[in-house]
Design a protein around this motif. Structure first.
Motif, mmCIF file in Angstrom:
data_model
loop_
_atom_site.group_PDB
_atom_site.id
_atom_site.type_symbol
_atom_site.label_atom_id
_atom_site.label_comp_id
_atom_site.label_asym_id
_atom_site.label_seq_id
_atom_site.Cartn_x
_atom_site.Cartn_y
_atom_site.Cartn_z
ATOM 1 N N GLU A 80 -23.145 64.453 86.582
ATOM 2 C CA GLU A 80 -22.816 64.956 85.247
ATOM 3 C C GLU A 80 -24.057 65.498 84.546
ATOM 4 O O GLU A 80 -24.008 66.544 83.889
ATOM 5 C CB GLU A 80 -22.161 63.859 84.401
ATOM 6 C CG GLU A 80 -21.755 64.303 83.016
ATOM 7 C CD GLU A 80 -20.775 65.478 83.009
ATOM 8 O OE1 GLU A 80 -20.838 66.287 82.058
ATOM 9 O OE2 GLU A 80 -19.957 65.599 83.940
ATOM 10 N N ILE A 81 -25.179 64.799 84.689
ATOM 11 C CA ILE A 81 -26.431 65.297 84.098
ATOM 12 C C ILE A 81 -26.799 66.638 84.719
ATOM 13 O O ILE A 81 -27.180 67.578 84.019
ATOM 14 C CB ILE A 81 -27.566 64.262 84.285
ATOM 15 C CG1 ILE A 81 -27.306 63.020 83.421
ATOM 16 C CG2 ILE A 81 -28.927 64.880 83.955
ATOM 17 C CD1 ILE A 81 -28.226 61.859 83.706
ATOM 18 N N ALA A 82 -26.683 66.745 86.047
ATOM 19 C CA ALA A 82 -26.974 68.016 86.723
ATOM 20 C C ALA A 82 -26.033 69.106 86.232
ATOM 21 O O ALA A 82 -26.455 70.247 85.994
ATOM 22 C CB ALA A 82 -26.846 67.841 88.234
ATOM 23 N N ASN A 83 -24.759 68.778 86.046
ATOM 24 C CA ASN A 83 -23.773 69.742 85.563
ATOM 25 C C ASN A 83 -24.109 70.233 84.149
ATOM 26 O O ASN A 83 -24.033 71.421 83.848
ATOM 27 C CB ASN A 83 -22.377 69.125 85.606
ATOM 28 C CG ASN A 83 -21.291 70.115 85.250
ATOM 29 O OD1 ASN A 83 -21.309 71.252 85.707
ATOM 30 N ND2 ASN A 83 -20.354 69.687 84.417
ATOM 31 N N GLN A 84 -24.494 69.320 83.267
ATOM 32 C CA GLN A 84 -24.829 69.683 81.894
ATOM 33 C C GLN A 84 -26.046 70.598 81.815
ATOM 34 O O GLN A 84 -26.167 71.407 80.912
ATOM 35 C CB GLN A 84 -25.068 68.434 81.051
ATOM 36 C CG GLN A 84 -23.795 67.671 80.752
ATOM 37 C CD GLN A 84 -24.048 66.420 79.934
ATOM 38 O OE1 GLN A 84 -25.167 66.153 79.508
ATOM 39 N NE2 GLN A 84 -22.997 65.650 79.710
ATOM 40 N N HIS A 85 -26.937 70.462 82.779
ATOM 41 C CA HIS A 85 -28.142 71.296 82.804
ATOM 42 C C HIS A 85 -28.000 72.483 83.752
ATOM 43 O O HIS A 85 -28.982 73.149 84.056
ATOM 44 C CB HIS A 85 -29.363 70.449 83.186
ATOM 45 C CG HIS A 85 -29.725 69.437 82.155
ATOM 46 N ND1 HIS A 85 -30.444 69.749 81.022
ATOM 47 C CD2 HIS A 85 -29.433 68.117 82.063
ATOM 48 C CE1 HIS A 85 -30.604 68.661 80.290
ATOM 49 N NE2 HIS A 85 -29.999 67.650 80.895
ATOM 50 N N ALA A 86 -26.782 72.722 84.226
ATOM 51 C CA ALA A 86 -26.481 73.832 85.144
ATOM 52 C C ALA A 86 -27.371 73.816 86.380
ATOM 53 O O ALA A 86 -27.847 74.844 86.842
ATOM 54 C CB ALA A 86 -26.577 75.174 84.418
ATOM 55 N N CYS A 87 -27.596 72.616 86.910
ATOM 56 C CA CYS A 87 -28.415 72.474 88.124
ATOM 57 C C CYS A 87 -27.510 72.434 89.349
ATOM 58 O O CYS A 87 -26.417 71.869 89.306
ATOM 59 C CB CYS A 87 -29.227 71.193 88.076
ATOM 60 S SG CYS A 87 -30.448 71.148 86.775
#
Length: 112
Positions: A80-87
């Motif tokens: 989810e953190i990766a998704n929020q930062h478009a990683c």
């Protein structure tokens, strides 16, 4: 090696005691691995302290094997953190995952 020992101490993985005579005392060794970054260059050197468990006997001093992995909520949070930062996630490594596994037996390992 220092990072590995610090992680083991932080998790309270062992206590130093005189070896009990009625139990199998396992040896240990260091394993080493070179971790590379995405462009193939050396990112860091990793050391892991492992027990030499080839003297153990099923049903006597252990009752099964397992490979502990990160818990699902941990993976979900990281994704989810990766998704929020478009990683884009291509690989996921959770440090010291094996320290969070549960074992029922007492394991005795000699200090080397």
């Amino acid at each position: 090696m220092t990072e590995e020992l610090q992680a083991l101490h932080r998790q309270g993985m062992w206590s130093l005691i005189p070896p009990p005579s009625q139990h199998l005392i396992l040896g240990c060794k260091w394993t080493y691995q070179i971790k590379l970054n995405l462009n193939g260059k050396i990112d860091r050197y990793k050391a892991r302290l492992v027990e030499k468990c080839f003297d153990q006997q099923l049903g006597i001093n252990y009752h099964g094997t397992f490979s502990p992995v990160a818990k699902l909520p941990t993976i979900q949070i990281l994704l989810e953190i990766a998704n929020q930062h478009a990683c884009q996630v291509t690989k996921l490594d959770v440090s010291n995952t094996f320290l969070h596994g549960d074992i029922e037996e007492d394991v005795y390992m000699c200090q080397q």
